[in-house]
Design an enzyme around this catalytic site. Sequence first.
Site, PDB file in Angstrom:
ATOM      1  N   HIS A 356      12.930  13.209 -37.591  1.00 25.50           N
ATOM      2  CA  HIS A 356      12.868  12.634 -36.237  1.00 25.50           C
ATOM      3  C   HIS A 356      12.352  11.204 -36.195  1.00 25.50           C
ATOM      4  O   HIS A 356      12.064  10.702 -35.107  1.00 25.50           O
ATOM      5  CB  HIS A 356      11.991  13.496 -35.326  1.00 25.50           C
ATOM      6  CG  HIS A 356      12.525  14.879 -35.099  1.00 25.50           C
ATOM      7  ND1 HIS A 356      13.307  15.201 -34.015  1.00 25.50           N
ATOM      8  CD2 HIS A 356      12.391  16.017 -35.817  1.00 25.50           C
ATOM      9  CE1 HIS A 356      13.619  16.491 -34.079  1.00 25.50           C
ATOM     10  NE2 HIS A 356      13.084  17.005 -35.167  1.00 25.50           N
ATOM     11  N   LYS A 544       7.967   8.465 -21.078  1.00 27.18           N
ATOM     12  CA  LYS A 544       8.040   8.833 -22.497  1.00 27.18           C
ATOM     13  C   LYS A 544       6.652   8.601 -23.070  1.00 27.18           C
ATOM     14  O   LYS A 544       5.811   7.999 -22.405  1.00 27.18           O
ATOM     15  CB  LYS A 544       9.075   7.977 -23.227  1.00 27.18           C
ATOM     16  CG  LYS A 544       8.930   6.483 -22.931  1.00 27.18           C
ATOM     17  CD  LYS A 544      10.010   5.644 -23.566  1.00 27.18           C
ATOM     18  CE  LYS A 544      11.329   5.650 -22.831  1.00 27.18           C
ATOM     19  NZ  LYS A 544      12.365   6.458 -23.448  1.00 27.18           N
ATOM     20  N   ARG A 545       6.394   9.051 -24.294  1.00 25.95           N
ATOM     21  CA  ARG A 545       5.095   8.761 -24.886  1.00 25.95           C
ATOM     22  C   ARG A 545       4.868   7.251 -24.955  1.00 25.95           C
ATOM     23  O   ARG A 545       5.812   6.471 -25.038  1.00 25.95           O
ATOM     24  CB  ARG A 545       5.028   9.365 -26.294  1.00 25.95           C
ATOM     25  CG  ARG A 545       4.801  10.849 -26.290  1.00 25.95           C
ATOM     26  CD  ARG A 545       3.473  11.201 -25.661  1.00 25.95           C
ATOM     27  NE  ARG A 545       2.378  10.794 -26.508  1.00 25.95           N
ATOM     28  CZ  ARG A 545       1.570  11.633 -27.142  1.00 25.95           C
ATOM     29  NH1 ARG A 545       1.716  12.936 -26.990  1.00 25.95           N
ATOM     30  NH2 ARG A 545       0.599  11.199 -27.912  1.00 25.95           N
ATOM     31  N   LYS A 550       8.397   1.713 -28.266  1.00 26.18           N
ATOM     32  CA  LYS A 550       9.154   2.066 -27.054  1.00 26.18           C
ATOM     33  C   LYS A 550       9.097   0.933 -26.020  1.00 26.18           C
ATOM     34  O   LYS A 550       9.835   0.931 -25.042  1.00 26.18           O
ATOM     35  CB  LYS A 550       8.623   3.366 -26.460  1.00 26.18           C
ATOM     36  CG  LYS A 550       8.854   4.599 -27.348  1.00 26.18           C
ATOM     37  CD  LYS A 550       8.215   5.848 -26.750  1.00 26.18           C
ATOM     38  CE  LYS A 550       8.247   7.066 -27.660  1.00 26.18           C
ATOM     39  NZ  LYS A 550       9.559   7.750 -27.706  1.00 26.18           N
ATOM     40  N   THR A 652      15.549  11.808 -25.594  1.00 23.76           N
ATOM     41  CA  THR A 652      16.195  12.898 -24.856  1.00 23.76           C
ATOM     42  C   THR A 652      15.975  12.714 -23.354  1.00 23.76           C
ATOM     43  O   THR A 652      16.774  13.189 -22.553  1.00 23.76           O
ATOM     44  CB  THR A 652      15.660  14.283 -25.296  1.00 23.76           C
ATOM     45  OG1 THR A 652      14.239  14.195 -25.417  1.00 23.76           O
ATOM     46  CG2 THR A 652      16.259  14.700 -26.618  1.00 23.76           C
ATOM     47  N   LYS A 656      18.404  13.315 -19.889  1.00 25.07           N
ATOM     48  CA  LYS A 656      18.003  14.000 -18.646  1.00 25.07           C
ATOM     49  C   LYS A 656      18.225  13.088 -17.446  1.00 25.07           C
ATOM     50  O   LYS A 656      18.678  13.529 -16.375  1.00 25.07           O
ATOM     51  CB  LYS A 656      16.531  14.429 -18.728  1.00 25.07           C
ATOM     52  CG  LYS A 656      16.289  15.496 -19.771  1.00 25.07           C
ATOM     53  CD  LYS A 656      14.826  15.641 -20.185  1.00 25.07           C
ATOM     54  CE  LYS A 656      14.770  16.377 -21.525  1.00 25.07           C
ATOM     55  NZ  LYS A 656      13.453  16.316 -22.180  1.00 25.07           N
TER      56      LYS A 656
HETATM   57  C1  26Q Z   1       1.589  13.341 -37.030  1.00 23.31           C
HETATM   58  C2  26Q Z   1       0.374  13.373 -37.687  1.00 23.31           C
HETATM   59  C3  26Q Z   1      -0.716  14.029 -37.154  1.00 23.31           C
HETATM   60  C4  26Q Z   1      -0.584  14.665 -35.939  1.00 23.31           C
HETATM   61  C5  26Q Z   1       0.629  14.649 -35.271  1.00 23.31           C
HETATM   62  C6  26Q Z   1       1.714  13.993 -35.811  1.00 23.31           C
HETATM   63  C7  26Q Z   1       2.999  13.949 -35.087  1.00 23.31           C
HETATM   64  C8  26Q Z   1       3.259  14.853 -34.075  1.00 23.31           C
HETATM   65  C9  26Q Z   1       4.424  14.800 -33.353  1.00 23.31           C
HETATM   66  C10 26Q Z   1       3.969  13.003 -35.362  1.00 23.31           C
HETATM   67  C11 26Q Z   1       5.138  12.955 -34.633  1.00 23.31           C
HETATM   68  C12 26Q Z   1       5.382  13.847 -33.620  1.00 23.31           C
HETATM   69  C13 26Q Z   1       6.571  13.828 -32.771  1.00 23.31           C
HETATM   70  C14 26Q Z   1       7.607  13.063 -32.913  1.00 23.31           C
HETATM   71  C15 26Q Z   1       8.691  13.037 -31.929  1.00 23.31           C
HETATM   72  O1  26Q Z   1       8.590  13.619 -30.857  1.00 23.31           O
HETATM   73  N1  26Q Z   1       9.804  12.357 -32.208  1.00 23.31           N
HETATM   74  C16 26Q Z   1      10.881  12.250 -31.244  1.00 23.31           C
HETATM   75  O2  26Q Z   1      11.773  13.323 -31.448  1.00 23.31           O
HETATM   76  C17 26Q Z   1      12.750  13.364 -30.436  1.00 23.31           C
HETATM   77  C18 26Q Z   1      13.582  14.605 -30.658  1.00 23.31           C
HETATM   78  O3  26Q Z   1      14.411  14.439 -31.757  1.00 23.31           O
HETATM   79  C19 26Q Z   1      13.587  12.113 -30.424  1.00 23.31           C
HETATM   80  O4  26Q Z   1      14.465  12.165 -29.329  1.00 23.31           O
HETATM   81  C20 26Q Z   1      12.704  10.879 -30.324  1.00 23.31           C
HETATM   82  O5  26Q Z   1      13.489   9.710 -30.486  1.00 23.31           O
HETATM   83  C21 26Q Z   1      11.624  10.932 -31.387  1.00 23.31           C
HETATM   84  O6  26Q Z   1      10.719   9.858 -31.216  1.00 23.31           O
END
Ligand code: 26Q
Length: 801
Positions: A356, A544-545, A550, A652, A656
Site C-alpha cells: 500500500h 483523509k489522514r 497528501k 479510496t 466515494k
Molecule cells: C506503521 C508502523 C507502526 C504503526 C503503524 C504503521 C502503519 C499503519 C497503517 C503504517 C501504514 C498504515 C496504513 C496505510 C494506508 O492506509 N495506506 C493507504 O492504503 C489505501 C488502501 O489501499 C490507499 O488507498 C492509500 O493510498 C494508502 O495511503
Amino acid sequence: MNRQDLSSRDLVRMITKKLMGDIGVGPAKAHEDQFYRAAALVIKELLAEKQRKFESVTLAAGEKQLHYLSMEFLPGRSMKNALYNLGLTTQMEEALHELGVELDRLYGFEPDAGLGNGGLGRLAACYMDAMASLGLPANGYSILYEYGIFRQKLVEGRQTELPDVWLPGGEVWLSPRPDQTVEIRFGGVEEESWHDGRLITSHRDYTRVMAVPYDLYMPGYDSPGVSRLRLWSAKGLGVDMALFNRGDYAGAFSQNAIAEAVSKVLYPDDSHLEGRILRLRQQYFLCAASISDILRRHLDAGESLESFPQKNAIHINDTHPVLAIPELMRILLDDCGLSWERVWDIVTKTFAYTNHTVMREALESWDEGLLQTLLPRIHRIVKEIDNRFCRRLREDFHLSEAEISSMAILNGGRVYMANLAVAASHSVNGVSKLHSRLITETIFTDYFRVAPEKFTNVTNGIASRRWLCQANPGLTALITDCIGDGFQKDFSRICALAPFGQNQAVLVRLEEVKLDNKRRFSNYMAERHGFLIDPASVFDVQVKRLHEYKRQHLNALHILSSYLWLRENPGAEFLPRTYIFGAKAAPGYVMAKEIIRMIYHIGRMIDADPAVRGRLKVVYLEDYNVTLSELLMPASEISEQISLAGTEASGTGNMKLMLNGAITLGTRDGANLEIGEAVGDENILNFGMTADEVESLRARGYDPGLFYSENPVIKASIDLMESGIAGENFVSIAHNLRETDPYMVLADFDSYSRAQQFSTRLYGDRARWNAMSLANIASSGIFCADRAVADYARRIWGMTR
Ligand code: 26Q
C-alpha cells in the site's frame, strides 16, 4: 434465502424477547439505548445463524476459503448496513415504530468500530462486504483492540488524543467463541536436538498469552454469503499464585497485565515510528492465532496438509501480518514434521501480498535482535528462508552482491518485512495501475527482474452500496427513477445513467438532491458544533489522514492566497466557498499537527474579518471517522485529491466522493488517473506535475526558494504564515516550504491555483457542472469493491463462482 423472510410482527416479538430476557426491561419502560441493544442482538443472532448455514454449505461443497489478515479493520457502524443487506430495513422500521421508537434515532447509539487508521483498514472492511455479496467464503482476521483509533479533540487548533472507548456500545455485535481460544508463546529458549536421526526442536521458558476470538458478522447484499471477521483478544493466565502467596501482589498481577496489553490499543499510523516491541508482539499475536485457527478448521473439515493451498488462500494486507508466513512454516515443520521443501511449496502457493505504499521510509523493518529475543524459533526460520533465498539468487540467477543485498530479508542486523512478503508470496500487487507500475520500478525492481510473473495490479474498490445507497438515499432514489433497480446488485450497471446527462429535468433534480444533502450536513454541524456553514456555498472537501505527501498545506496555502486577494479586491465578484477539512495526524508527527493548527487558525482569521467572511470559510472537522464521512460524502462538490504525483498509492476517498457526484480536483496520482480515464478529461480537474515530471525535477535538483522569491503570490502567502494568522505564527511550515519542500508544494502551486479558478467558472455554469457530476456518478462502476474482489478472487486467490 438471500433476503431475510421476516415480518415486522416477527421482529416485534424478537425485540421484546431480547428486552425482557437479556436486558431486563419491558418495551413500555425501555429507553432508546436499550432498544438499540435489543435490536442489535436480534440482528446479530440472525447473522450468526445465516453465517453458520453459509459456512456449512461452502465447506460441504469443498470451496476454497479466503483468509484476509490485517492489523486493521475499519467497519464503522454495523446496524444500518446489516439491515440494508439483509433486506430488513422496512420491517425493522415498522417493528420499532409499533414499539414507539424510530429506527433512525437508534443508529445514533452505535459507536464506530474504529479498529483501523484509514484507507488500508477501511479497504479491508469494504472487501469483506464484497466477498459476502459475491457469495465467496471469507474470514477476516484482526485484533480486538480495546481502544480503537484515538478520538481527536482540537484545543485552540492543537490536536489532542483521547482514548476511543468503543466496546460499551460496540460489543453487542461481537460473538465470543472462548472454546476456540489459542495459546500464543513469546520469548523463551529454543533448542534443537537429534532423535533417531531426526532434528527435534524444543521451546521452553516462554511466556503464554491466550488469544480469545470474537466474531463480527458482515452480511452480503441480496446474497446467502456472510463474511466472518474474527477479532482476537489477549487474555493473561490470571494471577500468579506463587508470587501472590509470597505477598508480591504487584508481581502476581503484572504478568497478566503485560499479556493483556497486547490487544489494548491500536497503533496510530506512524510510518516513522521506530520498531516498538509491543507492535511486534501484536503482529505475531494476530498471525499465530489466525494461522492456528485456519489450520485447525482445514483439518477439521477432513482435509490433508497437501490440499491446504487448494482449499485456502491467505492474503496479507501490507506487511504488518507477514509473520504469518514463518508461523505457518513453523507449524508444518515442527508440529507436522514436513520437510522444508514441501513446506516452502505449500507456503508459496498459499500467500499473496498487497503493498500500500511506495515510500521507502514507510517500509517496515525490525531489529533482528528484537525478533530473536521475542520469537526465537520464528527468527531461525526467517534466517533459513533468507539463506536459501540468497543462495538461489547467487547460484541460479547469478545476481550481483548489490542486487542480492537489496532483496535480502536479513541485512545489516535488520529484518526487511516487505522482502519476506515478496519472496514467499505467489502474488504481489499494488492498489492502482500507477502504483503497481511504480513498485516494480522502485522498491521491488530487483525482484521484478527475477520474478515478473508475481507482480500484478488490482485497483482498489469501495463498498458502493454503503457509500451511495445507504449514505445518500436522495441520490439513490433519483438513480432508481432513471435506470430502475438492479444497479445495487450489479454496480457496473450504473453506467446506464450516462445518457441522462442530456436530460435537463434530471440534472435539476440532481442539483436539488445535492442541496438537500448540503443542508443536512450544515444542520448537523450547527447542532453538534455550532458551526454555521452556508449551504449555498461550494463545498470543497479534503478528508483523509494528515500527511505532508497528501499536501493539505497546498490547499491551505491557496486559501491564504485567496484571502489576500479578497482583502485587496473587496468589491470583486466571488463565488462563496467553504473549505472542509477532516484529518487525524499521527500523535508524534509534529509537522502534521502544525498543519492542522494552521488550518484551524486560517478559519479563525477569516471568520473575524468582515471583508472576507461570508465569501470564504474554512471548517476543520474534529474526529473525522467513517460515520461522519457517510454524512459528508453526499454533501460534497469538490473532491481535493492533491497528493504529489507518485506518492498516494491509490486513495479510496476519491472514489466515494466521485460516486456521490463530487468533481475531482486532483493530481495525476494513484487512482485519480483511473478516475480520469473513466470519466474523460472534460469531467475531471487535473493539475500539477505527473509522476515522471516529479522524478525528473528531483533529478535536476528542486529549489523551492526560487518559487518563493519569484512568485509574489507564494511569497505573500508564506510571509503571512510567518507574520501571523489570527495572532499565531507558523514559522516551521513557512521554513519547511521555503527551504526543503519535500513534497514540492510550491512547484505545483500555480497550476493548482489555476485549477481552483477554473472550477469556480465551471461551477457558475450550473447545467454544465451538473452534467459533469452526473458523468462522474455514471462512471463510478469500476470502483465498486465487488469488481475489485472479483479480480482478486479470479486472478490471485484462485476462487471462482
Ligand atoms: C506503521 C508502523 C507502526 C504503526 C503503524 C504503521 C502503519 C499503519 C497503517 C503504517 C501504514 C498504515 C496504513 C496505510 C494506508 O492506509 N495506506 C493507504 O492504503 C489505501 C488502501 O489501499 C490507499 O488507498 C492509500 O493510498 C494508502 O495511503
